[in-house]
Design a protein around this motif. Structure first.
Motif, PDB file in Angstrom:
ATOM      1  N   ASP A   7      23.478  64.323  23.902  1.00 45.88           N
ATOM      2  CA  ASP A   7      24.037  64.875  22.672  1.00 45.88           C
ATOM      3  C   ASP A   7      23.533  64.107  21.455  1.00 45.88           C
ATOM      4  N   THR A   8      23.249  64.822  20.396  1.00 44.60           N
ATOM      5  CA  THR A   8      22.771  64.209  19.165  1.00 44.60           C
ATOM      6  C   THR A   8      23.830  63.265  18.602  1.00 44.60           C
TER       7      THR A   8
ATOM      8  N   LYS B 168      17.229  69.293  25.325  1.00 44.72           N
ATOM      9  CA  LYS B 168      18.117  68.234  24.832  1.00 44.72           C
ATOM     10  C   LYS B 168      18.828  67.627  26.032  1.00 44.72           C
TER      11      LYS B 168
ATOM     12  N   GLU C 260      18.012  70.069  15.838  1.00 43.97           N
ATOM     13  CA  GLU C 260      18.196  70.818  17.087  1.00 43.97           C
ATOM     14  C   GLU C 260      17.554  72.197  17.020  1.00 43.97           C
TER      15      GLU C 260
ATOM     16  N   TYR D 216      14.335  65.521  24.955  1.00 39.95           N
ATOM     17  CA  TYR D 216      14.465  64.858  23.664  1.00 39.95           C
ATOM     18  C   TYR D 216      15.911  64.463  23.420  1.00 39.95           C
ATOM     19  N   ALA D 217      16.065  63.550  22.489  1.00 37.86           N
ATOM     20  CA  ALA D 217      17.361  63.170  21.937  1.00 37.86           C
ATOM     21  C   ALA D 217      17.154  62.992  20.439  1.00 37.86           C
TER      22      ALA D 217
ATOM     23  N   ALA E  24      13.825  71.641  17.542  1.00 39.94           N
ATOM     24  CA  ALA E  24      13.593  71.327  18.958  1.00 39.94           C
ATOM     25  C   ALA E  24      13.751  72.570  19.832  1.00 39.94           C
ATOM     26  N   THR E  25      14.682  73.431  19.481  1.00 42.12           N
ATOM     27  CA  THR E  25      14.846  74.689  20.213  1.00 42.12           C
ATOM     28  C   THR E  25      13.610  75.568  20.056  1.00 42.12           C
TER      29      THR E  25
END
Length: 163
Positions: free
Chosen positions: A119-120, A116, A106, A88-89, A109-110
């Motif tokens: 980087d976001t 990831k 994040e 994902y991003a 998502a974790t």
């Protein structure tokens, strides 16, 4: 063919412009089918049918937008344990900071145990007054290029089996 799902919410158009740039670049990569869906329309089945994700949201009151939070709430448990390891991003459109929205996305998502791979991105519009905050946004070419890079990178990585 791999499927890239882009889930987003936009109120003043900034996040939508970011998504359009990412999706356009992602569609240029062969071997990836790109689906863009608004957060309020995304269901667990959409998540389960994808091979990778881009999440995009504005930051509202130092948090992800409520509509985006409702998407995560609706989909979190039905897909938990079924999407682990997928890439994902994330992209955040913020007035001045964006850090807390980034942390929230994040952290979710974790919890899903997503990977990831980029980087976001936080794009700051510098909107500080009520009029600026509520106005339709225009994202500049430098930031749109960064969004395009995210879409192209994730799409190409999916197509090549890197992610």
């Amino acid at each position: 063919m791999k499927k890239l799902l882009i889930v987003y919410y936009s109120y003043t158009g900034g996040t939508q412009q970011m998504v359009e740039a990412a999706a356009s670049a992602a569609r240029c990569e062969e071997g990836t089918d790109v689906h863009v869906i608004r957060a309020e329309d995304c269901q667990p089945e959409d998540m389960l049918s994808a091979d990778g994700y881009i999440f995009a949201t504005p930051e509202n009151l130092a948090a992800i937008a409520g509509v985006m939070k409702a998407f995560f709430d609706r989909c979190y448990y039905p897909v938990l344990g079924k999407i682990e390891g997928l890439p994902y991003a994330a992209m955040i459109c913020a007035g001045s900071d964006g850090g807390n929205a980034k942390k929230q996305v994040e952290r979710i998502a974790t919890g899903w145990r997503l990977k990831k791979v980029i980087d976001t991105l936080i794009v700051c519009t510098d909107a500080q007054t009520q009029d600026e905050i509520l106005a339709q946004k225009t994202i500049g070419p430098t930031d749109l290029a960064k969004c395009s890079e995210i879409g192209a990178t994730l799409s190409a990585g999916l197509a090549m089996g890197i992610f």
